[in-house]
Write a protein that holds these residues in place. Sequence first.
Motif, PDB file in Angstrom:
ATOM      1  N   GLU A 196      24.999  -8.512   9.571  1.00 20.65           N
ATOM      2  CA  GLU A 196      24.839  -9.785   8.856  1.00 20.65           C
ATOM      3  C   GLU A 196      23.447  -9.943   8.252  1.00 20.65           C
ATOM      4  OE1 GLU A 196      25.840 -13.092  11.308  1.00 20.65           O
ATOM      5  OE2 GLU A 196      27.880 -12.381  11.736  1.00 20.65           O
ATOM      6  N   HIS A 197      22.448  -9.349   8.880  1.00 19.39           N
ATOM      7  CA  HIS A 197      21.051  -9.533   8.473  1.00 19.39           C
ATOM      8  C   HIS A 197      20.397  -8.163   8.333  1.00 19.39           C
ATOM      9  CE1 HIS A 197      17.023 -11.715   8.853  1.00 19.39           C
ATOM     10  NE2 HIS A 197      16.712 -10.433   8.808  1.00 19.39           N
ATOM     11  N   LEU A 219      19.824 -10.541   2.972  1.00 20.73           N
ATOM     12  CA  LEU A 219      19.226  -9.277   2.529  1.00 20.73           C
ATOM     13  C   LEU A 219      17.798  -9.536   2.074  1.00 20.73           C
ATOM     14  CD1 LEU A 219      19.343  -6.275   1.651  1.00 20.73           C
ATOM     15  CD2 LEU A 219      20.256  -7.061  -0.546  1.00 20.73           C
ATOM     16  N   HIS A 220      16.841  -8.882   2.737  1.00 17.95           N
ATOM     17  CA  HIS A 220      15.430  -9.025   2.372  1.00 17.95           C
ATOM     18  C   HIS A 220      14.868  -7.633   2.073  1.00 17.95           C
ATOM     19  CE1 HIS A 220      11.222 -10.197   2.329  1.00 17.95           C
ATOM     20  NE2 HIS A 220      10.976  -9.277   3.239  1.00 17.95           N
ATOM     21  N   CYS A 221      14.438  -7.402   0.840  1.00 13.80           N
ATOM     22  CA  CYS A 221      13.882  -6.110   0.429  1.00 13.80           C
ATOM     23  C   CYS A 221      12.472  -6.314  -0.110  1.00 13.80           C
ATOM     24  CB  CYS A 221      14.748  -5.459  -0.651  1.00 13.80           C
ATOM     25  SG  CYS A 221      16.394  -5.017  -0.098  1.00 13.80           S
ATOM     26  N   ASN A 222      11.516  -5.679   0.527  1.00 13.76           N
ATOM     27  CA  ASN A 222      10.147  -5.688   0.039  1.00 13.76           C
ATOM     28  C   ASN A 222       9.710  -4.225  -0.034  1.00 13.76           C
ATOM     29  OD1 ASN A 222       7.539  -6.156  -0.690  1.00 13.76           O
ATOM     30  ND2 ASN A 222       7.031  -7.449   1.049  1.00 13.76           N
ATOM     31  N   ALA A 223      10.195  -3.559  -1.067  1.00 12.36           N
ATOM     32  CA  ALA A 223       9.940  -2.132  -1.254  1.00 12.36           C
ATOM     33  C   ALA A 223      10.269  -1.780  -2.697  1.00 12.36           C
ATOM     34  CB  ALA A 223      10.782  -1.305  -0.279  1.00 12.36           C
ATOM     35  N   GLN A 224      10.013  -0.545  -3.074  1.00 16.78           N
ATOM     36  CA  GLN A 224      10.267  -0.116  -4.445  1.00 16.78           C
ATOM     37  C   GLN A 224      11.558   0.688  -4.505  1.00 16.78           C
ATOM     38  OE1 GLN A 224       6.935   1.634  -6.480  1.00 16.78           O
ATOM     39  NE2 GLN A 224       8.248   2.776  -7.877  1.00 16.78           N
TER      40      GLN A 224
END
Length: 425
Positions: A196-197, A219-224
Amino acid sequence: MRASFKERRASRKVRGSDKISYLPNHVIDIILTYVPLKDAARTSILSHQWRYKWVNLSTLVFDNTFGRVRNLVSSRYKLLMNIFQVLLVHDGPIYEFVLSVPGLESCLEIDQYLNFVSKKGVQNIILQIWKGKPHVLPQSLFSCLQLIHLSLCCCVLNKPPPAFRGFSKLVYLILREVAIDAEKLSSLIGKCPLLEHFTIESSRSYDYLEVGAPNLKFLHCNAQFENVIYVTTPLLANISMSLKVLRNEEAFEEEWTLLELLGCHSVIEDLHLDYYYLKSWLKGGACFSLDHLKVLKLSAICFGMTNEVTCAHLLISNCPNLQKLAFEAYSSQEGLTVHDVEFYVELHQKDLSSCQVRELEMLNISVSWPELEFIKIMLSKLLKLEKMLIAPNFKTVADGGFNLLKEVAKFQRASPKAVIKFKDW
Protein backbone atom coordinates in the motif's frame (compact mmCIF):
# COMPACT_ATOMS: atom_id res chain seq x y z
CA MET A 1 -1.01 -26.13 57.16
CA ARG A 2 -3.46 -23.30 56.56
CA ALA A 3 -2.22 -19.74 57.14
CA SER A 4 -3.55 -17.99 60.20
CA PHE A 5 -5.85 -14.99 60.01
CA LYS A 6 -2.96 -12.64 60.92
CA GLU A 7 -0.74 -14.10 58.19
CA ARG A 8 -3.49 -13.72 55.55
CA ARG A 9 -4.10 -10.12 56.63
CA ALA A 10 -0.36 -9.37 56.46
CA SER A 11 -0.25 -10.88 52.99
CA ARG A 12 -3.11 -8.65 51.86
CA LYS A 13 -1.30 -5.60 53.25
CA VAL A 14 1.84 -6.49 51.29
CA ARG A 15 -0.17 -6.89 48.13
CA GLY A 16 -1.91 -3.58 48.70
CA SER A 17 1.36 -1.70 49.17
CA ASP A 18 3.16 -3.45 46.27
CA LYS A 19 0.61 -3.40 43.46
CA ILE A 20 3.26 -3.39 40.75
CA SER A 21 4.31 -6.94 41.65
CA TYR A 22 0.81 -8.27 41.08
CA LEU A 23 -0.07 -6.72 37.76
CA PRO A 24 -1.57 -9.11 35.20
CA ASN A 25 0.92 -10.53 32.71
CA HIS A 26 -0.65 -8.78 29.72
CA VAL A 27 -0.37 -5.41 31.51
CA ILE A 28 3.31 -6.04 32.25
CA ASP A 29 3.87 -6.88 28.57
CA ILE A 30 2.29 -3.58 27.51
CA ILE A 31 4.44 -1.59 29.97
CA LEU A 32 7.63 -3.25 28.75
CA THR A 33 6.74 -2.48 25.15
CA TYR A 34 6.74 1.27 25.86
CA VAL A 35 10.11 1.52 27.63
CA PRO A 36 13.61 1.36 26.09
CA LEU A 37 14.97 -2.17 25.80
CA LYS A 38 17.79 -1.51 28.27
CA ASP A 39 15.30 -0.30 30.90
CA ALA A 40 13.02 -3.25 30.17
CA ALA A 41 15.87 -5.62 31.06
CA ARG A 42 16.40 -3.81 34.36
CA THR A 43 12.81 -4.50 35.46
CA SER A 44 13.92 -8.02 36.41
CA ILE A 45 14.96 -6.66 39.81
CA LEU A 46 11.48 -5.35 40.64
CA SER A 47 10.02 -8.66 41.82
CA HIS A 48 9.74 -12.35 41.08
CA GLN A 49 6.71 -11.61 38.92
CA TRP A 50 8.79 -9.29 36.67
CA ARG A 51 11.92 -11.46 36.52
CA TYR A 52 12.89 -12.24 32.93
CA LYS A 53 9.54 -11.03 31.54
CA TRP A 54 11.51 -8.82 29.17
CA VAL A 55 13.04 -11.83 27.38
CA ASN A 56 9.60 -12.53 25.89
CA LEU A 57 9.28 -9.11 24.30
CA SER A 58 8.05 -9.35 20.72
CA THR A 59 9.49 -5.91 19.90
CA LEU A 60 13.26 -5.37 20.00
CA VAL A 61 14.44 -1.80 19.38
CA PHE A 62 18.19 -1.17 19.24
CA ASP A 63 18.45 2.60 18.79
CA ASN A 64 20.28 5.53 20.42
CA THR A 65 18.76 4.71 23.84
CA PHE A 66 20.33 1.26 23.68
CA GLY A 67 23.73 2.35 22.36
CA ARG A 68 24.58 4.89 25.05
CA VAL A 69 26.48 4.35 28.26
CA ARG A 70 26.69 7.33 30.64
CA ASN A 71 25.68 9.58 27.75
CA LEU A 72 28.59 8.33 25.60
CA VAL A 73 28.32 6.11 22.55
CA SER A 74 29.39 2.56 23.42
CA SER A 75 32.40 1.03 21.79
CA ARG A 76 31.58 -0.85 18.60
CA TYR A 77 32.54 -4.22 20.09
CA LYS A 78 30.58 -3.75 23.30
CA LEU A 79 27.52 -2.59 21.37
CA LEU A 80 27.51 -5.62 19.08
CA MET A 81 28.05 -8.00 22.00
CA ASN A 82 25.19 -6.42 23.95
CA ILE A 83 22.87 -7.03 21.02
CA PHE A 84 24.04 -10.64 20.81
CA GLN A 85 23.36 -11.12 24.54
CA VAL A 86 19.79 -9.87 24.15
CA LEU A 87 19.14 -12.18 21.22
CA LEU A 88 20.69 -15.22 22.94
CA VAL A 89 18.43 -14.97 26.01
CA HIS A 90 15.33 -14.01 24.05
CA ASP A 91 12.48 -16.48 24.16
CA GLY A 92 9.47 -16.50 21.85
CA PRO A 93 8.55 -14.72 18.61
CA ILE A 94 10.02 -11.38 17.47
CA TYR A 95 7.46 -9.38 15.52
CA GLU A 96 9.42 -6.11 15.28
CA PHE A 97 13.18 -5.68 14.93
CA VAL A 98 14.71 -2.19 14.80
CA LEU A 99 18.45 -1.68 14.34
CA SER A 100 19.23 2.03 14.11
CA VAL A 101 22.09 2.88 16.45
CA PRO A 102 23.94 6.14 15.67
CA GLY A 103 27.35 5.37 14.24
CA LEU A 104 26.39 1.87 13.13
CA GLU A 105 28.55 0.63 10.24
CA SER A 106 28.27 -2.37 7.96
CA CYS A 107 29.51 -5.56 9.65
CA LEU A 108 29.01 -9.33 9.54
CA GLU A 109 27.13 -9.26 12.84
CA ILE A 110 24.18 -7.55 11.13
CA ASP A 111 23.77 -10.60 8.88
CA GLN A 112 23.68 -12.82 11.96
CA TYR A 113 21.02 -10.63 13.60
CA LEU A 114 18.84 -10.77 10.48
CA ASN A 115 19.32 -14.52 10.19
CA PHE A 116 18.21 -14.88 13.81
CA VAL A 117 15.02 -12.80 13.53
CA SER A 118 14.13 -14.42 10.18
CA LYS A 119 13.43 -17.61 12.15
CA LYS A 120 11.29 -15.77 14.71
CA GLY A 121 8.33 -14.81 12.52
CA VAL A 122 9.46 -11.19 12.21
CA GLN A 123 6.83 -8.84 10.71
CA ASN A 124 8.51 -5.43 10.91
CA ILE A 125 12.18 -4.73 10.12
CA ILE A 126 13.82 -1.30 10.28
CA LEU A 127 17.54 -1.26 9.46
CA GLN A 128 19.58 1.93 9.20
CA ILE A 129 23.32 2.09 8.50
CA TRP A 130 24.56 5.45 9.71
CA LYS A 131 28.03 5.74 8.19
CA GLY A 132 30.55 4.03 5.99
CA LYS A 133 29.80 1.82 3.01
CA PRO A 134 26.29 0.42 2.41
CA HIS A 135 25.57 -2.95 3.97
CA VAL A 136 25.03 -5.85 1.56
CA LEU A 137 21.90 -7.56 2.85
CA PRO A 138 22.00 -11.35 3.37
CA GLN A 139 19.77 -13.81 1.52
CA SER A 140 18.05 -14.60 4.84
CA LEU A 141 16.10 -11.35 4.48
CA PHE A 142 14.10 -12.98 1.69
CA SER A 143 13.06 -15.78 4.05
CA CYS A 144 11.16 -13.28 6.24
CA LEU A 145 7.89 -14.16 4.57
CA GLN A 146 5.72 -12.70 7.36
CA LEU A 147 7.01 -9.16 6.73
CA ILE A 148 4.43 -6.39 6.84
CA HIS A 149 6.79 -3.40 7.15
CA LEU A 150 10.32 -3.21 5.66
CA SER A 151 12.40 -0.04 5.99
CA LEU A 152 16.03 0.01 4.81
CA CYS A 153 18.59 2.81 4.79
CA CYS A 154 22.05 2.67 3.18
CA CYS A 155 21.94 -0.95 2.11
CA VAL A 156 22.54 -3.08 -0.98
CA LEU A 157 19.66 -5.27 -2.07
CA ASN A 158 20.87 -8.03 -4.36
CA LYS A 159 18.91 -10.53 -6.44
CA PRO A 160 16.74 -12.81 -4.29
CA PRO A 161 17.17 -16.60 -4.39
CA PRO A 162 15.36 -18.49 -7.18
CA ALA A 163 12.82 -19.94 -4.72
CA PHE A 164 11.69 -16.48 -3.59
CA ARG A 165 8.08 -15.85 -4.61
CA GLY A 166 7.69 -12.48 -2.96
CA PHE A 167 6.61 -10.85 0.30
CA SER A 168 2.95 -11.82 0.17
CA LYS A 169 2.03 -9.82 3.32
CA LEU A 170 4.18 -6.71 2.86
CA VAL A 171 2.22 -3.45 3.18
CA TYR A 172 4.97 -0.83 3.74
CA LEU A 173 8.22 -0.71 1.73
CA ILE A 174 10.63 2.18 2.44
CA LEU A 175 14.01 2.35 0.69
CA ARG A 176 16.42 5.20 1.44
CA GLU A 177 19.77 5.18 -0.36
CA VAL A 178 19.36 1.50 -1.15
CA ALA A 179 21.43 0.18 -4.06
CA ILE A 180 19.17 -1.86 -6.33
CA ASP A 181 18.82 -1.78 -10.09
CA ALA A 182 15.58 -0.89 -11.86
CA GLU A 183 14.74 -4.44 -12.94
CA LYS A 184 15.14 -5.91 -9.45
CA LEU A 185 13.20 -3.02 -7.89
CA SER A 186 10.28 -3.38 -10.29
CA SER A 187 10.28 -7.16 -9.78
CA LEU A 188 10.25 -6.74 -6.00
CA ILE A 189 7.29 -4.35 -6.13
CA GLY A 190 5.44 -6.74 -8.40
CA LYS A 191 5.91 -9.55 -5.86
CA CYS A 192 4.23 -7.61 -3.04
CA PRO A 193 0.50 -7.95 -3.86
CA LEU A 194 -0.68 -6.23 -0.63
CA LEU A 195 1.74 -3.28 -0.91
CA GLU A 196 0.00 0.00 0.00
CA HIS A 197 2.88 2.38 0.77
CA PHE A 198 6.10 2.64 -1.26
CA THR A 199 8.84 5.21 -0.64
CA ILE A 200 12.15 5.47 -2.46
CA GLU A 201 14.73 8.19 -1.81
CA SER A 202 18.05 7.91 -3.57
CA SER A 203 20.87 9.93 -5.11
CA ARG A 204 21.27 7.23 -7.76
CA SER A 205 19.88 7.31 -11.31
CA TYR A 206 17.47 4.69 -12.59
CA ASP A 207 16.51 3.78 -16.14
CA TYR A 208 12.89 3.35 -15.16
CA LEU A 209 10.48 2.57 -12.36
CA GLU A 210 7.70 0.11 -13.06
CA VAL A 211 4.98 0.17 -10.44
CA GLY A 212 2.66 -2.80 -10.50
CA ALA A 213 0.81 -3.07 -7.18
CA PRO A 214 -2.98 -3.45 -7.18
CA ASN A 215 -3.34 -2.19 -3.58
CA LEU A 216 -0.84 0.68 -3.74
CA LYS A 217 -2.24 3.91 -2.26
CA PHE A 218 0.87 6.01 -1.48
CA LEU A 219 3.89 6.51 -3.77
CA HIS A 220 6.79 8.78 -2.81
CA CYS A 221 9.75 9.06 -5.22
CA ASN A 222 12.71 11.32 -4.55
CA ALA A 223 15.20 10.06 -7.12
CA GLN A 224 16.08 10.38 -10.79
CA PHE A 225 14.01 8.14 -13.04
CA GLU A 226 14.08 8.29 -16.82
CA ASN A 227 10.61 6.80 -17.00
CA VAL A 228 7.79 5.86 -14.66
CA ILE A 229 5.46 3.09 -15.75
CA TYR A 230 2.23 2.41 -13.91
CA VAL A 231 0.87 -1.13 -14.17
CA THR A 232 -2.29 -2.08 -12.28
CA THR A 233 -2.44 0.67 -9.66
CA PRO A 234 -6.17 1.50 -9.51
CA LEU A 235 -6.12 2.67 -5.87
CA LEU A 236 -3.14 5.04 -6.07
CA ALA A 237 -4.38 8.22 -4.39
CA ASN A 238 -1.25 9.89 -2.99
CA ILE A 239 1.70 10.66 -5.28
CA SER A 240 4.88 12.60 -4.45
CA MET A 241 7.41 12.97 -7.28
CA SER A 242 10.62 14.99 -7.10
CA LEU A 243 14.03 14.85 -8.77
CA LYS A 244 17.50 15.05 -7.26
CA VAL A 245 18.93 17.27 -10.02
CA LEU A 246 20.00 20.89 -10.20
CA ARG A 247 17.64 23.37 -11.80
CA ASN A 248 20.08 24.17 -14.57
CA GLU A 249 20.50 20.48 -15.50
CA GLU A 250 18.48 18.91 -18.29
CA ALA A 251 17.30 15.76 -16.55
CA PHE A 252 15.89 14.03 -19.58
CA GLU A 253 15.83 14.68 -23.29
CA GLU A 254 12.26 13.46 -23.61
CA GLU A 255 9.45 15.59 -22.20
CA TRP A 256 6.42 13.89 -20.74
CA THR A 257 2.91 15.12 -20.28
CA LEU A 258 1.59 15.26 -16.76
CA LEU A 259 -1.01 12.77 -17.91
CA GLU A 260 1.77 10.27 -18.67
CA LEU A 261 3.59 10.99 -15.40
CA LEU A 262 0.53 10.34 -13.26
CA GLY A 263 -0.49 7.27 -15.17
CA CYS A 264 -4.05 8.43 -15.91
CA HIS A 265 -5.03 8.03 -12.25
CA SER A 266 -8.40 9.67 -11.75
CA VAL A 267 -8.52 8.76 -8.03
CA ILE A 268 -5.53 10.88 -6.93
CA GLU A 269 -6.39 12.86 -3.78
CA ASP A 270 -2.96 14.08 -2.64
CA LEU A 271 -0.27 15.20 -5.11
CA HIS A 272 3.24 16.62 -4.55
CA LEU A 273 5.33 17.66 -7.57
CA ASP A 274 8.56 19.56 -8.00
CA TYR A 275 9.31 22.13 -10.70
CA TYR A 276 10.50 19.61 -13.29
CA TYR A 277 7.35 17.53 -13.23
CA LEU A 278 5.27 20.67 -13.20
CA LYS A 279 6.93 21.85 -16.42
CA SER A 280 5.84 18.64 -18.09
CA TRP A 281 2.34 20.13 -18.11
CA LEU A 282 3.47 22.33 -21.00
CA LYS A 283 3.14 19.35 -23.34
CA GLY A 284 -0.62 18.90 -23.62
CA GLY A 285 -1.24 18.50 -19.91
CA ALA A 286 -4.23 20.84 -19.71
CA CYS A 287 -6.51 18.43 -21.52
CA PHE A 288 -7.63 16.55 -18.40
CA SER A 289 -8.68 17.32 -14.85
CA LEU A 290 -7.97 15.72 -11.48
CA ASP A 291 -11.49 15.64 -10.10
CA HIS A 292 -10.65 13.87 -6.84
CA LEU A 293 -7.56 15.90 -5.95
CA LYS A 294 -7.89 17.57 -2.53
CA VAL A 295 -4.27 18.40 -1.58
CA LEU A 296 -1.65 19.81 -3.97
CA LYS A 297 1.93 20.81 -3.08
CA LEU A 298 4.35 22.28 -5.64
CA SER A 299 8.00 22.44 -4.56
CA ALA A 300 10.95 24.53 -5.79
CA ILE A 301 8.70 26.83 -7.82
CA CYS A 302 10.39 30.00 -9.05
CA PHE A 303 7.75 32.74 -9.32
CA GLY A 304 10.13 34.69 -11.54
CA MET A 305 9.88 31.94 -14.18
CA THR A 306 6.65 32.67 -16.02
CA ASN A 307 6.41 29.21 -17.60
CA GLU A 308 6.42 27.55 -14.17
CA VAL A 309 3.75 29.92 -12.85
CA THR A 310 1.66 29.29 -15.99
CA CYS A 311 1.84 25.55 -15.40
CA ALA A 312 0.91 25.96 -11.74
CA HIS A 313 -2.08 28.12 -12.63
CA LEU A 314 -3.24 25.58 -15.23
CA LEU A 315 -2.95 22.74 -12.77
CA ILE A 316 -4.97 24.61 -10.13
CA SER A 317 -7.64 25.40 -12.72
CA ASN A 318 -7.98 21.70 -13.56
CA CYS A 319 -8.55 20.58 -9.96
CA PRO A 320 -12.20 21.50 -9.25
CA ASN A 321 -12.32 19.98 -5.75
CA LEU A 322 -8.94 21.14 -4.44
CA GLN A 323 -9.08 21.97 -0.72
CA LYS A 324 -5.45 22.65 0.24
CA LEU A 325 -2.74 24.25 -1.89
CA ALA A 326 0.91 24.68 -0.92
CA PHE A 327 3.86 26.31 -2.71
CA GLU A 328 7.51 26.01 -1.70
CA ALA A 329 9.29 28.88 -3.43
CA TYR A 330 12.71 28.83 -5.06
CA SER A 331 14.57 32.16 -5.05
CA SER A 332 16.02 33.29 -8.37
CA GLN A 333 18.85 35.79 -8.79
CA GLU A 334 17.49 36.98 -12.13
CA GLY A 335 16.23 40.56 -12.33
CA LEU A 336 12.68 41.68 -13.09
CA THR A 337 11.86 42.28 -16.76
CA VAL A 338 9.07 44.04 -18.64
CA HIS A 339 7.83 40.64 -19.77
CA ASP A 340 7.44 39.56 -16.11
CA VAL A 341 5.33 42.60 -15.32
CA GLU A 342 3.12 42.07 -18.38
CA PHE A 343 2.71 38.40 -17.49
CA TYR A 344 1.43 39.15 -13.99
CA VAL A 345 -0.89 41.85 -15.31
CA GLU A 346 -2.47 39.19 -17.55
CA LEU A 347 -2.52 36.66 -14.72
CA HIS A 348 -4.58 39.08 -12.62
CA GLN A 349 -7.30 38.84 -15.28
CA LYS A 350 -7.62 35.04 -15.22
CA ASP A 351 -10.60 33.50 -13.48
CA LEU A 352 -10.36 31.19 -10.46
CA SER A 353 -13.92 31.66 -9.20
CA SER A 354 -14.67 27.92 -9.36
CA CYS A 355 -11.64 27.04 -7.20
CA GLN A 356 -12.58 25.46 -3.85
CA VAL A 357 -9.26 26.05 -2.04
CA ARG A 358 -9.76 26.76 1.65
CA GLU A 359 -6.16 26.53 2.86
CA LEU A 360 -3.11 28.06 1.16
CA GLU A 361 0.55 27.78 2.22
CA MET A 362 3.33 29.96 0.80
CA LEU A 363 6.64 28.59 2.06
CA ASN A 364 10.24 29.80 1.77
CA ILE A 365 9.14 33.24 0.56
CA SER A 366 11.99 35.72 -0.02
CA VAL A 367 9.81 38.83 -0.58
CA SER A 368 10.55 39.14 -4.28
CA TRP A 369 8.14 41.13 -6.44
CA PRO A 370 6.81 38.04 -8.35
CA GLU A 371 6.17 36.20 -5.09
CA LEU A 372 4.21 39.11 -3.66
CA GLU A 373 2.24 39.48 -6.89
CA PHE A 374 1.31 35.80 -6.85
CA ILE A 375 0.17 36.05 -3.22
CA LYS A 376 -1.88 39.11 -4.14
CA ILE A 377 -3.56 37.19 -6.98
CA MET A 378 -4.38 34.20 -4.79
CA LEU A 379 -5.92 36.38 -2.09
CA SER A 380 -8.00 38.30 -4.63
CA LYS A 381 -9.23 35.20 -6.51
CA LEU A 382 -9.85 32.42 -3.97
CA LEU A 383 -13.45 32.95 -2.85
CA LYS A 384 -13.51 30.04 -0.36
CA LEU A 385 -10.14 30.73 1.28
CA GLU A 386 -10.17 30.45 5.07
CA LYS A 387 -6.48 30.42 6.01
CA MET A 388 -3.22 31.49 4.36
CA LEU A 389 0.04 30.45 6.01
CA ILE A 390 3.19 32.38 5.06
CA ALA A 391 6.68 31.19 5.97
CA PRO A 392 9.60 33.42 4.90
CA ASN A 393 13.06 32.32 3.90
CA PHE A 394 15.06 33.67 6.84
CA LYS A 395 18.32 33.35 4.93
CA THR A 396 17.19 36.16 2.64
CA VAL A 397 14.63 37.96 4.80
CA ALA A 398 16.68 39.99 7.25
CA ASP A 399 13.87 41.49 9.36
CA GLY A 400 12.36 38.18 10.38
CA GLY A 401 9.53 38.60 7.90
CA PHE A 402 7.87 41.54 9.64
CA ASN A 403 7.75 43.73 6.52
CA LEU A 404 6.48 40.77 4.50
CA LEU A 405 3.59 40.24 6.87
CA LYS A 406 2.84 43.96 6.93
CA GLU A 407 2.84 44.10 3.13
CA VAL A 408 0.57 41.06 2.68
CA ALA A 409 -1.88 42.36 5.27
CA LYS A 410 -2.66 45.25 2.87
CA PHE A 411 -3.75 42.96 0.02
CA GLN A 412 -7.42 42.72 -0.86
CA ARG A 413 -9.11 39.43 0.02
CA ALA A 414 -11.92 37.87 -2.00
CA SER A 415 -12.98 35.74 0.94
CA PRO A 416 -14.23 37.53 4.10
CA LYS A 417 -13.20 34.47 6.13
CA ALA A 418 -9.57 34.54 4.97
CA VAL A 419 -7.10 34.76 7.87
CA ILE A 420 -3.39 35.29 7.25
CA LYS A 421 -1.03 33.49 9.60
CA PHE A 422 2.72 33.90 9.83
CA LYS A 423 4.98 30.92 10.53
CA ASP A 424 8.12 31.65 12.47
CA TRP A 425 10.52 28.79 11.69
